[in-house]
Design a protein around this motif. Structure first.
Motif: not given
Length: 799
Positions: A317-329
């Motif tokens: 998720l971080f690599k895909a720049k989906r930062y919000g989802e990464a923090h959520g998980w």
């Protein structure tokens, strides 16, 4: 009874078939008593050969007794002989005993190995058969202790003691060789197994397949898999998981998914490791939705996402720049009571740093210590990279110095991050100083370190320094050079001949010599890779030193490195720069002949130079040639587009190409820009304007360089009113074009009928938020004032 008297009595019991000592009674629990150990110790001291006496005691011994005797026996040679006798009996083996023997063998301050060989010598002299287990335990011990060379040496000496390895011993040595990445030797040993009619088992194949997968030789892993099934061995869960993991590492995740389905169909059930390997594969490629689907599938099959799974997903998720989802998980994981480890902290720190939240990353680094975890070099490296990416080089340098104070010595990776950051910010000199500091501290640079510094020096125009660094890298660490020195003259051994030589050494029993040759090659350090050569070739080309570039191009091939599309593209561009067009196309033909498929960059380079020389038809045909080689292209459609271009129906050809690109969802603006600029440079402005109009009609944003060339060409041909239209387009697109804007205003002021457009244009520039005083050059301001004054004078006179 004195100890001596008891000793002799006990010995007599062993040699009398009718008598057995009471303490050896099978119904007595005293066999676990210390007396048992004492009696065995008595035998070891007084009986020779001990093995015959011990055979009578066999039914009354336990693994605990064996371990106890080994701990108490002061004579290592006798102790090892007792161990070798006991180890032949499966019921006397134990992990504690094995660990004890390994400790005796590998301890630095002891002569354990020498005593072991003496024990084997004594057995050989008494013609007592030596089991393969005697060597297997030694090999396993050395492998476990990271002493692979001694493991190989022990395996090589089996022939000397007339001991034939069994499949388990072969597996132990194969594992050691794969761990040290001496694949040629592992294959040679495998072939020796086959020649000697030893059938490799499933573990043998799993070890070899794992080695191939980890070295990115997926095709070889598949061949080994096929060979295994041909020999009647069915793959197990471990086999499938190894190949799935290897495919995912090679970014062949669709094949990995199909293999997962085959695995289930064959009756093998995937475990959490299998699912995590596939999950990691999807996340690495940014295919997050498929990763989510896989998680749902695994949960339906009863698996719960663990720490490893969370780490893979959050990293993806971080690599895909989906930062919000990464923090959520990450939050979900904490709520579920899954505690992050050093690896996950490293992922979070790197993700925060890439997100630009370096301060939060530093805070997380400090939180690790509070939770009892010690940050590793990877965690520090992630923050270090974040600081370098933000240009905070002083802070980065300060953190780098702090690492050593935290009992976490900087390694090649952290130094490389710092050197790369310095080079990106134009501080090649400072980067070179850090490189030298690294060398003094005994921290060996990796190929990436060399590449970063060589690239930085090339960017700074320090080609000679870059070249010297390349030679330092090559002379000090190049396996090809070692091979030349070992063989004399300039003869370089290729992979096939090396493989043959290794096979011969193995057949002669010279396993250790074969191992040392391969390790010396591997440990000779950092060999310049294709990236190094490409960087330096590009540096030479940019400075016009095409002969230096060509020499490097030939050298790399002599040393066994195959040029890739970047190498060829760089060289083609360099030859075009010095007007060696024929040579450039000759290199292109060589590239195709050698089986290296030209990528779009190579075609774009050829197009650009052909277009600059007014060969627009050739440029267009080159791009269509590239299109024909792409999957899903209709060759008849491309032929029709080419025919329109040849007949002069440029607009129809451009529209046809655009429609094909949009239909296939594979639009690339570069070829249109190259053609537009080429037409401008060739004075064919009407055709260039036509391409501009068609692109605008299709809502394609025309590039700033294309607009600059159009504006300049139209101004030079006296069509500054049309140039004004193009410039207004650039304003609407948000392009900051100061030089073309000033040039256009001057051109408008030069003609009576367009002067009013110049004043209108300045007002439009101001309306788009530009500070007119800062935007306009002094000469432009002067001309504007002059014409404004003249206009005012005329207006007064007219009144």
């Amino acid at each position: 009874m004195t100890p001596l008297r008891r000793r002799s009595t006990t010995i007599s019991y062993f040699f009398s078939p009718k008598l057995k000592p009471p303490w050896f009674s099978p119904h007595s629990h005293r066999s676990l008593h210390s007396d048992t150990s004492n009696e065995i110790l008595s035998i070891l001291e007084t009986v020779d050969p001990i093995e015959h006496a011990l055979d009578r005691a066999l039914p009354y011994l336990s693994p605990r007794t064996v371990t106890s005797v080994l701990r108490q026996q002061p004579d290592k040679v006798l102790g090892f002989r007792f161990f070798l006798w006991a180890w032949k009996q499966e019921h006397l083996r134990s992990r504690a005993c094995e660990d004890l023997i390994i400790g005796m063998l590998v301890r630095d301050d002891a002569d354990g190995l020498e005593s072991y060989w003496k024990a084997l010598d004594q057995l050989r002299n008494r013609r007592i058969p030596i089991p393969s287990e005697a060597f297997r335990v030694v090999i396993k011990g050395f492998v476990r202790s990271g002493m692979a060379e001694k493991a190989v040496e022990s395996f090589g000496r089996m022939r000397e003691f007339d001991c034939k390895p069994d499949v388990f011993t072969y597996n132990a040595i194969l594992y050691a060789m794969i761990q040290k990445q001496v694949f040629l030797l592992a294959l040679a040993v495998y072939n020796e197994m086959l020649k000697l009619n030893y059938s490799p088992d499933l573990i043998s194949y799993n070890i070899l397949i794992d080695g191939f997968c980890k070295s990115s030789k997926i095709q070889d892993a598949h061949k080994m898999f096929d060979e295994m099934t041909e020999r009647g061995l069915e793959p197990n869960e471990r086999t499938y998981t190894i190949i799935i993991s290897g495919l995912c590492q090679a970014n062949r995740v669709d094949e990995a998914r199909r293999l997962l389905n085959s695995m289930k169909e064959s009756g093998c059930s995937p475990d959490s490791i299998t699912y995590n390997a596939l999950l990691n594969g999807y996340c690495k490629l940014g295919r997050i939705e498929e990763a989510y689907a896989l998680i749902r599938l695994s949960e339906r099959e009863g698996f719960v996402l663990g720490l490893c799974g969370y780490s893979c997903l959050i990293d993806g998720l971080f690599k895909a720049k989906r930062y919000g989802e990464a923090h959520g998980w990450y939050g979900k994981m904490i709520v579920k009571g899954v505690k992050p480890d050093v690896v996950l902290y490293g992922i979070m720190i790197r993700g925060l740093s890439e997100e630009g939240r370096v301060k939060d990353a530093l805070n997380l680094l400090n939180d690790m210590s509070r939770t009892g975890l010690i940050p590793d070099v990877y965690c520090y490296g992630a923050v270090l990279k974040g600081l370098c990416d933000m240009g905070l080089l002083d802070e980065a340098r300060s953190l780098h110095l702090e690492i050593s104070n935290q009992d976490c010595s900087p390694n090649a990776c952290t130094y490389t991050i710092l050197i790369s950051g310095m080079c990106r910010n134009g501080l090649a000199k400072e980067a070179h100083e850090i490189f030298e500091e690294m060398d003094k501290l005994g921290c060996f640079p990796s190929v990436v370190t060399f590449n970063s510094l060589i690239h930085g020096l090339c960017m700074a125009g320090e080609i000679e320094k870059a070249h010297l660094l390349f030679y330092k890298m090559e002379i000090g660490r190049n396996p090809s050079l070692f091979l030349r020195l070992s063989q004399g003259g300039s003869r370089v051994r290729d992979g096939a001949s090396l493989h043959r030589d290794i096979e011969k050494l193995c057949e002669s029993g010279l396993i250790l010599k074969a191992y040392k040759i391969l390790i010396q090659l591997a440990d000779s350090g950092v060999m310049p890779d294709i990236v190094t050569y490409n960087t330096l070739i590009n540096g030479f080309c940019k400075t016009g030193n095409i002969n230096g570039a060509l020499k490097l191009f030939k050298d790399m091939q002599l040393k066994g490195l195959s040029p890739n599309s970047v190498t060829y593209g760089t060289l083609i561009d360099g030859l075009q720069r010095v007007n060696k067009e024929e040579d450039a196309f000759a290199v292109f033909d060589q590239m195709v002949k050698n089986g290296c498929v030209p990528n779009s960059s190579v075609y774009k380079s050829l197009m650009t130079w052909s277009s600059r020389r007014g060969k627009n038809l050739l440029a267009f045909i080159l791009w269509l040639k590239y299109q024909r080689d792409l999957p899903g292209r209709d060759k008849e459609e491309i032929d029709a587009i080419e025919e329109d271009f040849k007949k002069g129906n440029l607009e129809k050809a451009i529209r046809g190409l655009l429609e094909m690109d949009f239909r296939l969802k594979d639009f690339d603006l570069a070829p249109y820009s190259i053609l537009l600029i080429g037409l401008c440079q060739g004075g064919r402005l009407d055709e260039a304007l036509m391409i501009f109009s068609v692109l605008e009609e299709y809502r394609v944003n025309v590039t700033p360089p294309s607009c600059v060339n159009l504006i300049h060409g139209l101004c030079e041909s006296g069509k500054s009113h049309l140039a004004t239209v193009i410039f207004l387009y650039t304003l609407e697109q948000g392009f900051m074009m100061r030089k073309p804007g000033n040039h256009l205003i001057k051109c408008l002021l030069c003609a009576q009928d367009t002067r009013h457009l110049a004043f209108d244009l300045t007002r439009r520039i101001e309306s788009f938020g530009y500070d007119l005083d800062a935007y306009l050059y002094q000469t432009t301001k002067f001309l504007l004032r002059c014409h404004l004054n003249k206009s005012q004078e005329k207006a007064v006179n007219h009144r």
